[in-house]
Every structure is written in C-alpha cells, then in structure tokens.
Design an enzyme around this catalytic site. Structure first.
Site, PDB file in Angstrom:
ATOM      1  N   HIS A   1     -12.840 -18.680 -19.423  1.00 39.72           N
ATOM      2  CA  HIS A   1     -13.131 -17.508 -18.596  1.00 39.72           C
ATOM      3  C   HIS A   1     -13.130 -17.881 -17.115  1.00 39.72           C
ATOM      4  O   HIS A   1     -12.458 -17.248 -16.302  1.00 39.72           O
ATOM      5  CB  HIS A   1     -14.494 -16.936 -18.999  1.00 39.72           C
ATOM      6  CG  HIS A   1     -14.974 -15.804 -18.139  1.00 39.72           C
ATOM      7  ND1 HIS A   1     -14.993 -14.501 -18.580  1.00 39.72           N
ATOM      8  CD2 HIS A   1     -15.449 -15.774 -16.875  1.00 39.72           C
ATOM      9  CE1 HIS A   1     -15.462 -13.720 -17.616  1.00 39.72           C
ATOM     10  NE2 HIS A   1     -15.752 -14.482 -16.571  1.00 39.72           N
ATOM     11  N   GLU A   2     -13.907 -18.913 -16.755  1.00 39.72           N
ATOM     12  CA  GLU A   2     -14.060 -19.260 -15.354  1.00 39.72           C
ATOM     13  C   GLU A   2     -12.764 -19.764 -14.733  1.00 39.72           C
ATOM     14  O   GLU A   2     -12.409 -19.392 -13.613  1.00 39.72           O
ATOM     15  CB  GLU A   2     -15.162 -20.303 -15.194  1.00 39.72           C
ATOM     16  CG  GLU A   2     -16.537 -19.847 -15.637  1.00 39.72           C
ATOM     17  CD  GLU A   2     -17.039 -18.603 -14.912  1.00 39.72           C
ATOM     18  OE1 GLU A   2     -16.488 -18.253 -13.849  1.00 39.72           O
ATOM     19  OE2 GLU A   2     -17.971 -17.972 -15.418  1.00 39.72           O
TER      20      GLU A   2
ATOM     21  N   ASP B   1     -20.946  -2.053 -12.825  1.00 39.60           N
ATOM     22  CA  ASP B   1     -20.791  -3.477 -12.566  1.00 39.60           C
ATOM     23  C   ASP B   1     -19.497  -3.942 -13.223  1.00 39.60           C
ATOM     24  O   ASP B   1     -19.135  -3.489 -14.315  1.00 39.60           O
ATOM     25  CB  ASP B   1     -21.991  -4.227 -13.156  1.00 39.60           C
ATOM     26  CG  ASP B   1     -21.925  -5.731 -12.919  1.00 39.60           C
ATOM     27  OD1 ASP B   1     -21.176  -6.395 -13.668  1.00 39.60           O
ATOM     28  OD2 ASP B   1     -22.597  -6.211 -12.012  1.00 39.60           O
TER      29      ASP B   1
ATOM     30  N   GLU C   1     -12.453  -9.188 -14.415  1.00 42.67           N
ATOM     31  CA  GLU C   1     -13.356  -9.723 -15.432  1.00 42.67           C
ATOM     32  C   GLU C   1     -12.746  -9.664 -16.831  1.00 42.67           C
ATOM     33  O   GLU C   1     -12.901 -10.599 -17.621  1.00 42.67           O
ATOM     34  CB  GLU C   1     -14.687  -8.964 -15.406  1.00 42.67           C
ATOM     35  CG  GLU C   1     -15.684  -9.523 -14.422  1.00 42.67           C
ATOM     36  CD  GLU C   1     -16.098 -10.945 -14.755  1.00 42.67           C
ATOM     37  OE1 GLU C   1     -16.342 -11.251 -15.941  1.00 42.67           O
ATOM     38  OE2 GLU C   1     -16.181 -11.762 -13.825  1.00 42.67           O
TER      39      GLU C   1
END
Length: 534
Positions: free
Chosen positions: A348-349, A434, A372
């Site tokens: 993910h990162e 968000d 995201e």
C-alpha cells in the site's frame, strides 16, 4: 496523528510532483522467453555487418552483439560492443534503434572516430602489467574509493592485453590489466586498470568486486520465515538488497541493520530485527510484483530502490510513505509492540510512491479517494503475489494489524461500508468523505471487476458483494483487473481525475489491452455502473 480508520495514510505526498506520461503498451518492452531472446540475439548478430555499414563504420571496425530488446510494436534495440582491428574498443559501444516503420537511429558511447594513431605498442605486455601492478600496490593501506575498505595486499602482477581506449580524450592504443588482491576487511579485490601502451600513463581504473549479495533467512512478526537477499561486506551482513535497486532497512535512528550470521529476527515484536524482516521482505515483494507483472523497475521506474524505516516514534500507530526521503516508515503501534509491517501495508505505502510518480492524484476529494484505493488495490495484489502461508491473501485491508482491537480489518473491498464509514457506491457527496472512506468506491469496483458480485468464499474468507443497480456481475480475475488499473493510472489518469474520469481511463486501458469489443471492456463498463459511476 491519524485516526485508526485512516492509519494507512500517505503522510507526505509532495504537491506539484512532475508528471511524466508513460509510453503506450505498444512501445513497452515485450516479455520474451529464453529461446526467443537467444533467437533475437542471433538476429542482432546476423545484422551486425549491415548495421556497421549503415553507420558508416570502417572496415577495421566490427560490431559484437551484447543485448537486444524488442518492443511490443516490433521496434528493435540492438546493443553492440565494438572492435577495431580485432581489439576490444573501450568506449566503442552503441545501440541501434529500428522503429516499427523501419526508421533507424543510434546512441553511441562516444561520437567520432575511434581509430588510434598507431597499433604498435612501445611497451611490452609485461612492462604494462608491472606498471599497473605498481599503481595498485601504491593503494595498499588506503581506500581506493570512499565506500571501500582499504587495500591490504596485492597477489602479484596481472596479465595485460591490448585494447583501444576511446572512452575519453584522443583514441589510443592501451593495455588493460587486472590486478588481484585483498581488502583489509577480507573482501577480495580485483582492480581493472587501463594504461597507455606507449607511455604507461594510467588512463582508467576501477574495482570490479563490490560487496557481494548473500541469501539470508529471517523471521518476521507477520511474514513468518522468509528468504532475504542481503549484502555481505566481508565481515558482516547488511539488510540491503543490491539486486533490487539497493533498497535497505534502517532503525528509528537511521542505522542500517547488520548481522553476523545472516539469520534475522525471531518472529517476536520484542526482537528489533523481526519488524525489519517484514519491512525488507515487503519491499522486495512489492519490487518483484511491479517488475514482474507490470515491467516497472522500482517505484520511480528508474531502477532505484527505496528504503524502509522501522520502530518509528513511540506508540506510533501508523505507517506512511514520504516522497521527500523516498522512503517508507512504520510505527510500532500501541505499547510499541504491535509494528505495522504487514505485507499489504508495505504494498500500500510503496504504491503511494508509484501514484506520485505517475498520475500524481491529488490527495483530496474524489482524486484522493482514487489515490487511496490505488494503494489498497496494489497492496492487495502484492499480498496475493507473495502468497505467504502466514498471511493468506484476501480482499481485506490491514486484517493482520488488529488496530480496531476486535480482530476486524481496517477496510473491506467486497462491501466497503462494513467498516461503518466507507462508501460502497458513488454519490455526489462522496468526495467530501475522508479519502480512506471515499476510496471505498474504487475498492468496490476493483473487487467486483476481479471476482464478480454475490456470495462466495475465496481462500477461506467469505465475501458477499452487492451492486447499486442489482446487476449480477462476473469477474474477469484480479490479474486482468490490476493490469487495467495500472495502465489507466500510468497512462490516462491525471492529478484531478475523479470517479467519472476514472471510468473513462479504465475503459481506454481495457481497449488498449483487450480491445473495444472484448469481454474485459464490457466488464469494466458494467462494473462501474454497478458502483453507480456512469
């Protein structure tokens, strides 16, 4: 500090990243099997004479094939070394490019003539070898380069062979000599020197033996027992992988992890190396996934590895990617004994870095949700790619971390609203959420495109994915879905892409990869409608 629900954030995605459009699929290197590569090299060799003639080389010059690449559209790139009067030419290498339409261009190491003034040396090979060995002996006790251990000894005079030196200055006849020795830390030394065949002047030298790669084993907190590629310096092992762009792992103080026996960690969070094993292995699998599946060499596509930092802060319940340091960082979680180093977090990162270096999706509104969801998608794909027995692949995000304290994951791709905040479908206000919750639309799309709608069990995990319009969808498989998303990200998405534009981008990508009448194209269109993006 981010909330638990937002723990997989990118913490420092820099604004204004330079966007470089990726080439089309037709212009990318086509994967080739070993025999195909051998045939291609043979073809390059066969064409060397005509290429030399085309380039206007003299009769003294010959081309020797070194490498060959063919693009998907048929464009060829033949790499040659060059000889002059039968002697290797240092600085004579070149690449001949032939486009799909037959246009030819060339990249040369040096322009102009490579012909030396004479082919008759004034020094003998023995004299040249003695001169070169003396130059190396002068290095004993000192480091040749800043990152090398001091040279401790020289084995003896090397053997000199004639070459043409054309890499700098006026082309001249020279000797190439290899002198072997030992560094002070026990690492072997092999110095390659080039000296003028008339005067003995040292023209070039470099160490051929760098610190070597080694195969170690580690036991991570999440990954279990894994194999690691490490770097052996001659006296110690470093948690550094030179086969993957030199990527490495450091502790909270920035100190590179080292080890005496190349056995790392014990699987317990109390052992500082265990989280480092997870981080290094996760970075390796992310590298391998992008390289082997999408042909991308590293996060920036430039073959340079990022580094990882573990044990960041105190009670830091987060993990983040930072473009500024080109690195990823993991906290140790609550009580400093729950590191966030699970493999889907690593994927993910690092994907935030890929996004930053391609589409540059703004980290707010719908584009932030797409940013995201892109990281969730490829974090999931890295988890499937690694296929660890200790972490059975699934469509759950952060399920190993237990940050909610009740064993539930952070996010669900099959029905994102199960986390209590994420959006299953697009609505006009989804961009106000968000970004970790507006990402639900993209996550849901990817799951549906991969697996289809309805109840099913995959790898022992039960899913039940609905659609906004009640349509029953059949998936095309996660690998195809990921290739479509990757091409859309790298070729068509921009910093301001929203969900409607993402639909267009993925449809274009599906056409590129599978055709406008393909089942894959139709599935992409139907799946976006299934999450109310029309």
């Amino acid at each position: 500090m981010l909330t638990v629900g937002a723990v997989l954030s990118t913490s420092a995605l820099l604004a204004g990243a330079i966007q470089v459009a990726a080439g089309t699929a037709q212009a990318s290197p086509a994967p080739i099997a070993a025999q195909q590569r051998a045939d291609l090299l043979a073809r390059a060799g066969a064409e060397s004479v005509s290429d030399a003639r085309l380039l206007g080389l003299t009769g003294q010059e010959k081309l020797v094939v070194k490498d060959a690449v063919v693009d998907a559209d048929g464009a060829r790139h033949f790499r040659y070394e060059r000889t002059y009067a039968g002697l290797p030419v240092l600085g004579g290498d070149l690449v001949v490019h032939t486009s799909a339409k037959g246009a030819v261009s060339v990249d040369r190491a040096v322009e102009g003539s490579i012909a030396p003034a004479t082919l008759s040396p004034k020094l003998t090979a023995e004299q040249a070898a003695t001169t070169a060995t003396g130059a190396v002996r002068a290095l004993v006790g000192g480091a040749h380069d800043a990152d090398e251990a001091a040279l401790a000894s020289v084995s003896g005079a090397g053997t000199a062979t004639l070459v043409v030196w054309a890499a700098s200055g006026t082309p001249r006849l020279a000797y190439r000599t290899t002198v072997e020795g030992m560094r002070a830390d026990g690492t072997p030394s092999r110095q390659l020197l080039v000296t003028d065949a008339a005067t003995g002047e040292l023209l070039d030298s470099h160490e051929q033996i760098q610190t070597s790669n080694a195969t170690g084993t580690g036991k991570g907190v999440f990954d279990g027992t894994v194999t690691l590629t490490t770097n052996y310096t001659g006296s110690t092992y470093q948690l550094k992988d030179n086969t993957r762009g030199g990527q490495y792992t450091v502790d909270k103080n920035g100190t590179l992890y080292t080890d005496a026996d190349n056995v790392w960690g014990n699987g317990l969070a109390s052992n500082g190396q265990s989280a480092a094993v997870d981080a290094q292995f996760g970075a390796a699998k992310t590298w391998d996934y992008y390289k082997n599946v999408h042909g991308r060499s590293g996060i920036r596509g430039d073959g340079v590895g990022a580094y990882s930092k573990v044990h960041y802060g105190s009670n830091y319940v987060n993990a983040f990617w930072d473009d500024g340091c080109f690195c990823m960082t993991y906290g140790d979680g609550s009580g400093n004994n729950h590191p966030l180093t699970a493999i889907d977090v690593a994927g993910h990162e690092m994907t935030h870095g890929v996004t930053s270096n391609t589409a540059g999706l703004n980290y707010s509104g719908e584009s932030g949700g797409l940013n995201e969801s892109t990281s969730d998608i490829f974090g999931t794909m890295v988890e499937f790619y690694a296929n660890l027995p200790t972490d059975t692949p699934d469509y759950l995000i952060g399920e190993r971390l237990n940050l909610n304290g009740n064993g539930t994951p952070l996010r669900y791709m099959d029905k994102p609203s199960k986390d209590g905040a994420s959006a299953d479908y697009w609505s006009s206000g989804v961009g106000n959420k968000d970004v970790h919750y507006s990402s639900g639309v993209g996550n849901h799309f990817f799951y549906l495109l991969s697996e289809g709608s309805g109840a099913k069990t995959i790898n022992g995990v039960s899913y039940n994915s609905p659609t906004s319009n009640g349509a029953k969808l059949t998936g095309i498989g996660r690998d195809k879905a990921a290739k479509i998303w990757y091409r859309a990200l790298t070729v068509y998405m921009t910093s301001t892409t929203n969900y409607k534009a993402a639909r267009t981008a993925t449809l274009k990508a599906a056409i590129d990869l599978y055709g406008s009448t393909s089942a894959e194209y139709k599935a992409v269109a139907a799946t976006w409608s299934g999450v109310n993006v029309n």
